[in-house]
Design a protein around this motif. Structure first.
Motif, mmCIF file in Angstrom:
data_model
loop_
_atom_site.group_PDB
_atom_site.id
_atom_site.type_symbol
_atom_site.label_atom_id
_atom_site.label_comp_id
_atom_site.label_asym_id
_atom_site.label_seq_id
_atom_site.Cartn_x
_atom_site.Cartn_y
_atom_site.Cartn_z
ATOM 1 N N ASP A 112 0.993 -60.249 -37.370
ATOM 2 C CA ASP A 112 -0.383 -60.669 -37.653
ATOM 3 C C ASP A 112 -0.450 -61.424 -38.980
ATOM 4 O O ASP A 112 -1.123 -62.450 -39.094
ATOM 5 C CB ASP A 112 -1.326 -59.461 -37.696
ATOM 6 C CG ASP A 112 -1.529 -58.807 -36.336
ATOM 7 O OD1 ASP A 112 -1.199 -59.440 -35.300
ATOM 8 O OD2 ASP A 112 -2.018 -57.653 -36.301
ATOM 9 N N ALA A 113 0.283 -60.916 -39.983
ATOM 10 C CA ALA A 113 0.307 -61.579 -41.292
ATOM 11 C C ALA A 113 0.948 -62.958 -41.186
ATOM 12 O O ALA A 113 0.498 -63.915 -41.833
ATOM 13 C CB ALA A 113 1.066 -60.723 -42.304
ATOM 14 N N ALA A 114 1.963 -63.101 -40.357
ATOM 15 C CA ALA A 114 2.638 -64.394 -40.191
ATOM 16 C C ALA A 114 1.714 -65.410 -39.522
ATOM 17 O O ALA A 114 1.655 -66.569 -39.929
ATOM 18 C CB ALA A 114 3.921 -64.224 -39.386
ATOM 19 N N VAL A 115 0.993 -64.973 -38.501
ATOM 20 C CA VAL A 115 0.052 -65.875 -37.820
ATOM 21 C C VAL A 115 -1.036 -66.313 -38.799
ATOM 22 O O VAL A 115 -1.403 -67.491 -38.860
ATOM 23 C CB VAL A 115 -0.537 -65.204 -36.563
ATOM 24 C CG1 VAL A 115 -1.708 -65.984 -36.004
ATOM 25 C CG2 VAL A 115 0.554 -65.028 -35.501
ATOM 26 N N THR A 116 -1.529 -65.388 -39.605
ATOM 27 C CA THR A 116 -2.526 -65.716 -40.620
ATOM 28 C C THR A 116 -1.946 -66.680 -41.654
ATOM 29 O O THR A 116 -2.605 -67.644 -42.060
ATOM 30 C CB THR A 116 -3.038 -64.432 -41.309
ATOM 31 O OG1 THR A 116 -3.643 -63.597 -40.316
ATOM 32 C CG2 THR A 116 -4.040 -64.740 -42.397
ATOM 33 N N ALA A 117 -0.706 -66.439 -42.067
ATOM 34 C CA ALA A 117 -0.050 -67.308 -43.049
ATOM 35 C C ALA A 117 0.102 -68.728 -42.501
ATOM 36 O O ALA A 117 -0.069 -69.703 -43.244
ATOM 37 C CB ALA A 117 1.307 -66.734 -43.444
ATOM 38 N N PHE A 118 0.402 -68.857 -41.215
ATOM 39 C CA PHE A 118 0.497 -70.182 -40.605
ATOM 40 C C PHE A 118 -0.853 -70.897 -40.723
ATOM 41 O O PHE A 118 -0.906 -72.074 -41.072
ATOM 42 C CB PHE A 118 0.920 -70.078 -39.139
ATOM 43 C CG PHE A 118 1.002 -71.414 -38.456
ATOM 44 C CD1 PHE A 118 2.135 -72.196 -38.555
ATOM 45 C CD2 PHE A 118 -0.071 -71.896 -37.718
ATOM 46 C CE1 PHE A 118 2.208 -73.441 -37.938
ATOM 47 C CE2 PHE A 118 -0.013 -73.130 -37.095
ATOM 48 C CZ PHE A 118 1.130 -73.913 -37.204
ATOM 49 N N GLY A 119 -1.928 -70.179 -40.461
ATOM 50 C CA GLY A 119 -3.268 -70.750 -40.560
ATOM 51 C C GLY A 119 -3.631 -71.169 -41.972
ATOM 52 O O GLY A 119 -4.452 -72.063 -42.168
ATOM 53 N N ARG A 120 -3.019 -70.545 -42.974
ATOM 54 C CA ARG A 120 -3.256 -70.891 -44.384
ATOM 55 C C ARG A 120 -2.259 -71.933 -44.889
ATOM 56 O O ARG A 120 -2.187 -72.197 -46.086
ATOM 57 C CB ARG A 120 -3.120 -69.646 -45.271
ATOM 58 C CG ARG A 120 -4.236 -68.654 -45.182
ATOM 59 C CD ARG A 120 -4.129 -67.574 -46.289
ATOM 60 N NE ARG A 120 -2.802 -67.353 -46.810
ATOM 61 C CZ ARG A 120 -1.954 -66.397 -46.413
ATOM 62 N NH1 ARG A 120 -2.304 -65.553 -45.470
ATOM 63 N NH2 ARG A 120 -0.766 -66.280 -46.968
#
Length: 128
Positions: free
Chosen positions: A82-90
């Motif tokens: 979940d953190a990786a997907v969020t990081a991609f979005g940022r």
């Protein structure tokens, strides 16, 4: 099928690699989650003081050679994914398939064993 995933610097230097089992077309979001699940599984099987993964675990400190774990402990792969997907979005990292940057998490990717997949982490500049 086995697909080789590379971690690269912004200049294209390979700094790590990982092979994943991927079946059929896969969305970028799923590829990121597969990658994180694999790297966390490897870490949890043999916890060490440094985690070498796409994103920093909550209990870790950023280090030049990965993420320093104060106490080697199990990592929750779903929380990391979940953190990786969020990081991609940022825009903390981007993904190249061949020579093309994939910008949409829901884009369907058709990969084969010859596919060149690279994750490029972006480093924040001091003061920037």
């Amino acid at each position: 099928m086995r697909v080789k995933i590379h971690d690269e610097t912004a200049t294209g230097r390979v700094i790590g690699a990982l092979e994943l089992d991927v079946s059929g077309p896969v969305r970028l979001r799923e590829l990121i989650r597969l990658r994180v699940r694999e790297e966390v599984a490897r870490f949890n099987a043999r916890p060490v003081e440094r985690f070498h993964g796409l994103v920093r675990p909550t209990a870790a400190e950023a280090d030049l050679n990965g993420y320093l774990m104060p106490v080697p402990a199990r990592i929750d792969w779903e929380q990391q994914a979940d953190a990786a997907v969020t990081a991609f979005g940022r825009n903390a990292f981007f993904v190249l398939v061949g020579d093309r940057q994939v910008e949409d998490l829901d884009e369907e990717l058709t990969l084969d064993e010859a596919s060149r997949v690279a994750f490029v982490r972006l480093v924040q500049l001091v003061g920037g």
